[in-house]
Design an enzyme around this catalytic site. Sequence first.
Site, mmCIF file in Angstrom:
data_model
loop_
_atom_site.group_PDB
_atom_site.id
_atom_site.type_symbol
_atom_site.label_atom_id
_atom_site.label_comp_id
_atom_site.label_asym_id
_atom_site.label_seq_id
_atom_site.Cartn_x
_atom_site.Cartn_y
_atom_site.Cartn_z
ATOM 1 N N ARG A 26 0.928 -1.135 -0.044
ATOM 2 C CA ARG A 26 -0.239 -0.081 -0.170
ATOM 3 C C ARG A 26 0.894 1.261 0.174
ATOM 4 N NH1 ARG A 26 -3.450 -0.375 4.952
ATOM 5 N NH2 ARG A 26 -3.818 1.655 4.423
ATOM 6 N N LYS A 71 -6.544 -6.957 12.715
ATOM 7 C CA LYS A 71 -5.752 -7.224 13.644
ATOM 8 C C LYS A 71 -6.255 -7.070 14.907
ATOM 9 C CE LYS A 71 -2.787 -3.548 12.295
ATOM 10 N NZ LYS A 71 -2.724 -3.308 11.133
ATOM 11 N N SER A 92 -7.135 -3.632 7.314
ATOM 12 C CA SER A 92 -5.991 -3.488 8.082
ATOM 13 C C SER A 92 -6.148 -3.397 9.519
ATOM 14 C CB SER A 92 -4.854 -2.623 7.701
ATOM 15 O OG SER A 92 -3.581 -2.672 8.243
#
Length: 455
Positions: free
Chosen positions: A174, A193, A189
């Site tokens: 990215r 996580k 993203s």
Amino acid sequence: MSFKDNTISFPELIKLKRDGGQLSPAEIGVFVHGVTSRDIQESQIGAMLMAIWQNGMTDEETVALTREMMNSGETFKWPKEWLVIDKHSTGGVGDKVSLPLAPALAACGCKVPMISGRGLAHTGGTLDKLESICGFKVYQSVEQVKQILEDVGCCIVGQTENLVLADHVLYALRDATSTVDSQPLIISSIISKKGAEGLSALVLDVKFGRAALYKDMDSARRLAQLLINVGNKLGVKTGAVLSRMDSPVGQSVGNAVEVCEALECLKGRGSDDLKELVTTLGGHLLCMCGHSCTIESGKKEIALKLENGEALKKFEAMLVAQGVSADVAHSLCSNETDYFKHMKRAAHQTELEVPDNGAVLDIDGLALAEVLHKLGAGRTKSGEKIDHSVGAEILVKIGQQIQKGESWIRIHHNCPDLSTHYSDLQKVLVIGSRDEYSPASRVAEFIDPDYLNMS
């Protein structure tokens, strides 16, 4: 499943997204599996990222991408009786909230496996701050994290190689393909996580203003709503606080100096706006996970843990658990100490004087961070080394009446001559008439996890 076993080729998937089509969950699964298995080329991954950047993703696509990324590596499993919670900030200047918040939540009986990041461009990183402390180890295995949570209740660690494998690849690409600001990629993203952490509840600190990713509150609110939507659909009870990010959080900017200020907060001292963010985010989390009956009672409990020293004890125990010697941890957490006995102090400290009488109307966080970045406090690209000792202590507060000639900032620097930066630093301080001062809370709004059900 191997990419080669599927009837649709990866170039066809790129073309479908490039032309504005919608990818099915199975097709997104093929993409993520190809990323982690390296069955597809980096150039093809980059092409897909650009297609996503250009055309966006539907809510269904974003949820599918996040789920596939979350399951692309190890995930944490906890005892059922644990209340496992965390927070995530979209980044800003002087944002050291995680350092007092994690141990305060642990002092309330919760478990906080906080996976944090490093600074990039003008924004600071929690891992960089903690690495200012001699011996602190940010990388811990899954088993080590579980043991620290069992023994202490909180840890602040970096993302391990085996956690959310796809994000390691996509995050780097990215940056290389200028698709960092794609909302679906930001959301996947962040939430992948946090989903892999196995959380009971998550609160997002979505910042807006000059020194934030999103400059206006409406844009920040839209991002927060999308994050909440995806988080809740993946089984993580998710809410968000919108907070202002024009001036720095607290009175310090830079890695070592922010650790000092965080320790002051843990000792019941420190700046009011930092305490406001810590108690607000903590109070919402305690209410969301069912620990507290109301947000206000949750905020009061967090404030109490900061005042009575219980959060400080948890922070000291976390330092020891993550590699800091017991003597150093105890010294840092003692009531009166020279913090720089255990952290590198810059070679020079230079104070700048106020040019005119007046009231402090603003302290430009972005302008200050950009100067400190040039002095070595930040990095331009991932992996660059930084100077943990570089930073600034802001000696005045917004709204304060100040006099010409008094010191308003102390710069910690290692270059022998700061004069080339004076003009940029003087732009940081905005002085005017007291009548022009309009006080504003750091926290602007809270978006409840159930907002979708109410709309």
